[in-house]
Design a protein around this motif. Structure first.
Motif, PDB file in Angstrom:
ATOM      1  N   PRO A 131      86.066   5.722 -26.760  1.00  0.00           N
ATOM      2  CA  PRO A 131      87.435   5.152 -26.833  1.00  0.00           C
ATOM      3  C   PRO A 131      87.282   3.791 -27.117  1.00  0.00           C
ATOM      4  O   PRO A 131      86.776   3.150 -26.219  1.00  0.00           O
ATOM      5  N   GLY A 132      87.954   3.044 -28.291  1.00  0.00           N
ATOM      6  CA  GLY A 132      88.038   1.800 -28.247  1.00  0.00           C
ATOM      7  C   GLY A 132      86.796   0.986 -28.643  1.00  0.00           C
ATOM      8  O   GLY A 132      86.717  -0.197 -28.877  1.00  0.00           O
ATOM      9  N   THR A 133      85.942   1.858 -29.467  1.00  0.00           N
ATOM     10  CA  THR A 133      84.559   1.101 -29.795  1.00  0.00           C
ATOM     11  C   THR A 133      84.037   2.273 -30.883  1.00  0.00           C
ATOM     12  O   THR A 133      84.622   3.342 -31.111  1.00  0.00           O
ATOM     13  N   ILE A 134      83.183   1.534 -31.545  1.00  0.00           N
ATOM     14  CA  ILE A 134      82.281   2.435 -32.442  1.00  0.00           C
ATOM     15  C   ILE A 134      81.502   3.780 -31.586  1.00  0.00           C
ATOM     16  O   ILE A 134      81.324   3.610 -30.488  1.00  0.00           O
ATOM     17  N   PRO A 135      81.713   4.972 -32.632  1.00  0.00           N
ATOM     18  CA  PRO A 135      81.075   6.170 -31.664  1.00  0.00           C
ATOM     19  C   PRO A 135      79.633   5.938 -31.539  1.00  0.00           C
ATOM     20  O   PRO A 135      79.043   5.047 -32.194  1.00  0.00           O
ATOM     21  N   GLU A 136      79.080   6.745 -30.560  1.00  0.00           N
ATOM     22  CA  GLU A 136      77.617   6.877 -30.329  1.00  0.00           C
ATOM     23  C   GLU A 136      77.062   7.881 -31.560  1.00  0.00           C
ATOM     24  O   GLU A 136      77.899   8.625 -32.034  1.00  0.00           O
ATOM     25  N   LEU A 137      75.891   7.712 -31.901  1.00  0.00           N
ATOM     26  CA  LEU A 137      75.679   8.363 -33.079  1.00  0.00           C
ATOM     27  C   LEU A 137      74.015   8.870 -32.889  1.00  0.00           C
ATOM     28  O   LEU A 137      73.208   8.355 -32.165  1.00  0.00           O
ATOM     29  N   LEU A 160      75.554   3.770 -25.816  1.00  0.00           N
ATOM     30  CA  LEU A 160      76.291   2.704 -25.245  1.00  0.00           C
ATOM     31  C   LEU A 160      77.140   1.675 -25.987  1.00  0.00           C
ATOM     32  O   LEU A 160      77.075   0.560 -25.677  1.00  0.00           O
ATOM     33  N   THR A 161      77.733   1.969 -26.916  1.00  0.00           N
ATOM     34  CA  THR A 161      78.336   1.126 -27.749  1.00  0.00           C
ATOM     35  C   THR A 161      79.556   0.353 -27.068  1.00  0.00           C
ATOM     36  O   THR A 161      80.212   0.751 -26.434  1.00  0.00           O
ATOM     37  N   SER A 162      79.951  -0.879 -27.647  1.00  0.00           N
ATOM     38  CA  SER A 162      80.863  -1.597 -27.104  1.00  0.00           C
ATOM     39  C   SER A 162      81.456  -2.531 -28.499  1.00  0.00           C
ATOM     40  O   SER A 162      80.415  -2.848 -29.250  1.00  0.00           O
ATOM     41  N   TYR A 181      79.666  -6.429 -32.039  1.00  0.00           N
ATOM     42  CA  TYR A 181      79.546  -5.120 -31.321  1.00  0.00           C
ATOM     43  C   TYR A 181      78.251  -5.175 -30.515  1.00  0.00           C
ATOM     44  O   TYR A 181      77.360  -6.190 -30.704  1.00  0.00           O
ATOM     45  N   GLY A 182      78.046  -4.141 -29.593  1.00  0.00           N
ATOM     46  CA  GLY A 182      76.904  -4.127 -28.780  1.00  0.00           C
ATOM     47  C   GLY A 182      76.498  -2.744 -28.676  1.00  0.00           C
ATOM     48  O   GLY A 182      77.199  -1.774 -28.935  1.00  0.00           O
ATOM     49  N   ALA A 183      75.347  -2.403 -28.525  1.00  0.00           N
ATOM     50  CA  ALA A 183      74.856  -0.843 -28.470  1.00  0.00           C
ATOM     51  C   ALA A 183      73.210  -1.033 -28.047  1.00  0.00           C
ATOM     52  O   ALA A 183      72.627  -1.969 -28.016  1.00  0.00           O
TER      53      ALA A 183
END
Length: 192
Positions: A131-137, A160-162, A181-183
């Motif tokens: 929720p609120g961020t790009i998906p984990e892939l 751990l996307t943000s 973004y972060g990941a």
């Protein structure tokens, strides 16, 4: 006197060798215990990055082993406006640092080692919404170029996307917007 000097040199060499063997044994033991969490960092440009928990829906195939873990130090996902909204696939532009040094992540999606120039491209295999961020892939590598640290990479996890989600609101078609973004990216080798 010559034999005394020779004896001292031999004694010092034996003590030095024993110290080297003890250090190598300790490092080998620590590395094998740490490999469960993340591969050891190698080189001055490297940084240890722990592997976060992975949702089963995006886990790499059984038997895959981690060969690198990287954190985004600076990154954006760029969206293009179409039909008055920012939707569709984004284009990444990121600098990563981790166990294998620095990696450039960019359109393709592509990952290129700044240490040795080796490059991989990949395609999305599975995703897990956050929720609120790009998906984990989970991505599957489809091309390799060059020789180096990315040679045996078969899968890539984005975890751990943000941030990075498409901007809301109306926009003019053709405009672009880069969203920070972060990941954590984990690179995996296939089962041997």
């Amino acid at each position: 006197m010559l034999s005394t000097s020779r004896s001292r040199v031999r004694a010092l060499a034996a003590v030095g060798m024993a110290g080297v063997v003890a250090v190598i044994g300790a490092v080998t033991h620590q590395a094998s215990a740490a490999e469960v969490a993340a591969p050891p960092a190698v080189g001055a440009d490297a940084r240890r990055v722990d592997i976060p928990r992975i949702t089963p829906a995006i886990a790499p195939p059984a038997g895959s082993r981690p060969v690198g873990a990287y954190v985004v130090t600076r990154g954006t996902q760029t969206y293009t406006c179409a039909g008055g909204v920012f939707t569709g696939a984004s284009v990444p532009e990121a600098q990563l640092v981790g166990t294998g040094g620095r990696v450039h992540h960019f359109k393709g999606p592509s990952w290129q080692s700044e240490r040795d120039g080796s490059l991989v491209t990949a395609k999305k295999t599975a995703e897990s919404a956050r929720p609120g961020t790009i998906p984990e892939l989970l991505l599957t590598v489809d091309t390799h170029a060059g020789v180096g640290s990315l040679d045996n990479v078969a899968y890539i996890s984005r975890l751990l996307t943000s941030g990075g989600a498409a901007p809301a609101g109306v926009c003019a078609d053709g405009t672009t917007r880069a969203v920070p973004y972060g990941a954590v990216y984990v690179l995996w080798a296939a089962k041997r």
